[in-house]
Motif scaffolding. Structure first.
Motif, short mmCIF file in Angstrom:
data_model
loop_
_atom_site.label_atom_id
_atom_site.label_comp_id
_atom_site.label_asym_id
_atom_site.label_seq_id
_atom_site.Cartn_x
_atom_site.Cartn_y
_atom_site.Cartn_z
N ALA A 31 0.84 -1.20 0.00
CA ALA A 31 0.00 0.00 0.00
C ALA A 31 0.87 1.25 0.00
N PRO A 32 0.38 2.34 -0.60
CA PRO A 32 1.15 3.59 -0.53
C PRO A 32 1.21 4.11 0.89
N ARG A 33 2.28 4.82 1.22
CA ARG A 33 2.43 5.40 2.55
C ARG A 33 1.49 6.61 2.69
N VAL A 34 1.22 6.98 3.92
CA VAL A 34 0.34 8.12 4.19
C VAL A 34 1.20 9.36 4.42
N PRO A 35 0.68 10.57 4.13
CA PRO A 35 1.50 11.77 4.32
C PRO A 35 1.79 12.08 5.79
N GLU A 36 0.83 11.79 6.66
CA GLU A 36 1.01 11.99 8.10
C GLU A 36 -0.03 11.15 8.84
N LEU A 37 0.20 10.97 10.14
CA LEU A 37 -0.73 10.16 10.94
C LEU A 37 -1.85 10.99 11.57
N ALA A 38 -1.69 12.30 11.59
CA ALA A 38 -2.71 13.17 12.19
C ALA A 38 -4.07 12.92 11.55
N GLY A 39 -5.07 12.71 12.39
CA GLY A 39 -6.43 12.51 11.91
C GLY A 39 -6.74 11.12 11.42
N LEU A 40 -5.75 10.22 11.48
CA LEU A 40 -5.99 8.87 10.98
C LEU A 40 -6.41 7.91 12.10
N ARG A 41 -7.04 6.82 11.68
CA ARG A 41 -7.40 5.74 12.60
C ARG A 41 -6.27 4.73 12.56
N VAL A 42 -5.53 4.66 13.68
CA VAL A 42 -4.35 3.80 13.77
C VAL A 42 -4.74 2.51 14.48
N GLY A 43 -4.77 1.42 13.75
CA GLY A 43 -5.10 0.13 14.33
C GLY A 43 -3.91 -0.43 15.09
N LEU A 44 -4.15 -0.92 16.30
CA LEU A 44 -3.14 -1.60 17.11
C LEU A 44 -3.59 -3.04 17.25
N LEU A 45 -3.02 -3.92 16.43
CA LEU A 45 -3.44 -5.33 16.39
C LEU A 45 -2.46 -6.18 17.19
N GLU A 46 -2.88 -6.54 18.40
CA GLU A 46 -2.01 -7.37 19.26
C GLU A 46 -2.37 -8.83 19.12
N ASN A 47 -1.35 -9.68 19.36
CA ASN A 47 -1.50 -11.11 19.07
C ASN A 47 -1.61 -11.99 20.32
N THR A 48 -1.89 -11.44 21.46
CA THR A 48 -2.08 -12.14 22.74
C THR A 48 -0.79 -12.66 23.37
N LYS A 49 0.37 -12.39 22.77
CA LYS A 49 1.62 -12.77 23.43
C LYS A 49 1.83 -11.88 24.65
N ARG A 50 2.58 -12.40 25.64
CA ARG A 50 2.78 -11.66 26.89
C ARG A 50 3.39 -10.29 26.63
#
Length: 199
Positions: A31-50
């Motif tokens: 995917a193309p990169r985004v110009p900045e993170l401001a205003g974006l929905r940032v997904g934090l996908l954790e995998n249940t590891k400690r």
């Protein structure tokens, strides 16, 4: 006799390819990169590891803090980063279709982590490649001890140049202060990775 690497993310519905991309330097198609993170929905996908959730929470907090500092230095009307926390229940298996669709629908970029064993690192890289193919910029985080495993999965998926971020191993024994420190370090690198800026 040649040893092979088995892909733990293969399912019955997957297309299996026998092509070998070792040493070809295949460039990733993502995917193309985004110009900045401001205003974006940032997904934090954790995998249940400690401590995976705690590390990603620290990353999210640091990203929000960094944006607030930038806002103070360069006043402009910018919407804040929105953190979207999600969990992958089986760290060694491919993302379920429903979760993939939710990530694509609800997130603008995604951080996947933390790969701190062989199977979860391989699966994290495979998931990152799959999400990038859907047009979603991804930062995959693995620990240094499993760099070889992560790279092997990228080659197996035909994306030998797929970029992922490494952090020191292990994370399971980190203290709260250690988690916060890792989060701050990773946040700067993740921001650069997702925007295509120099790290």
């Amino acid at each position: 006799m040649t040893a092979g690497i088995l892909d733990p993310t293969i399912s019955r519905s997957s297309t299996i390819t026998t092509s070998d991309t070792r040493g070809t330097g295949t460039a990733p198609t993502g995917a193309p990169r985004v110009p900045e993170l401001a205003g974006l929905r940032v997904g934090l996908l954790e995998n249940t590891k400690r401590h995976a959730a705690e590390v990603l929470d620290a990353v999210g907090a640091a990203l929000v803090e960094q944006q607030a500092e930038q806002q103070a230095e360069q006043p402009a009307v910018r919407r804040p980063i929105e953190l979207v926390r999600l969990t992958k229940q089986n760290f060694a298996m491919p993302l379920e279709g429903e979760l993939v669709e939710r990530l694509v629908r609800d997130c603008d970029v995604v951080v996947i982590g933390v790969g701190d064993c062989g199977s979860c690192s391989a699966a994290a890289v495979a998931d990152g490649i799959a999400l990038e193919a859907r047009g979603l910029p991804v930062a995959v985080v693995c620990t240094e001890a499993f760099d070889v495993t992560s790279r092997a999965m990228a080659r197996l998926k035909g994306q030998s140049g797929f970029p992922y971020l490494l952090m020191p191993h292990p994370i399971a024994n980190l203290t709260p202060d250690g988690i916060a420190e890792r989060g701050r370090d990773l946040a700067a690198r993740i921001g650069a990775h997702l925007t295509g800026a120099a790290a």
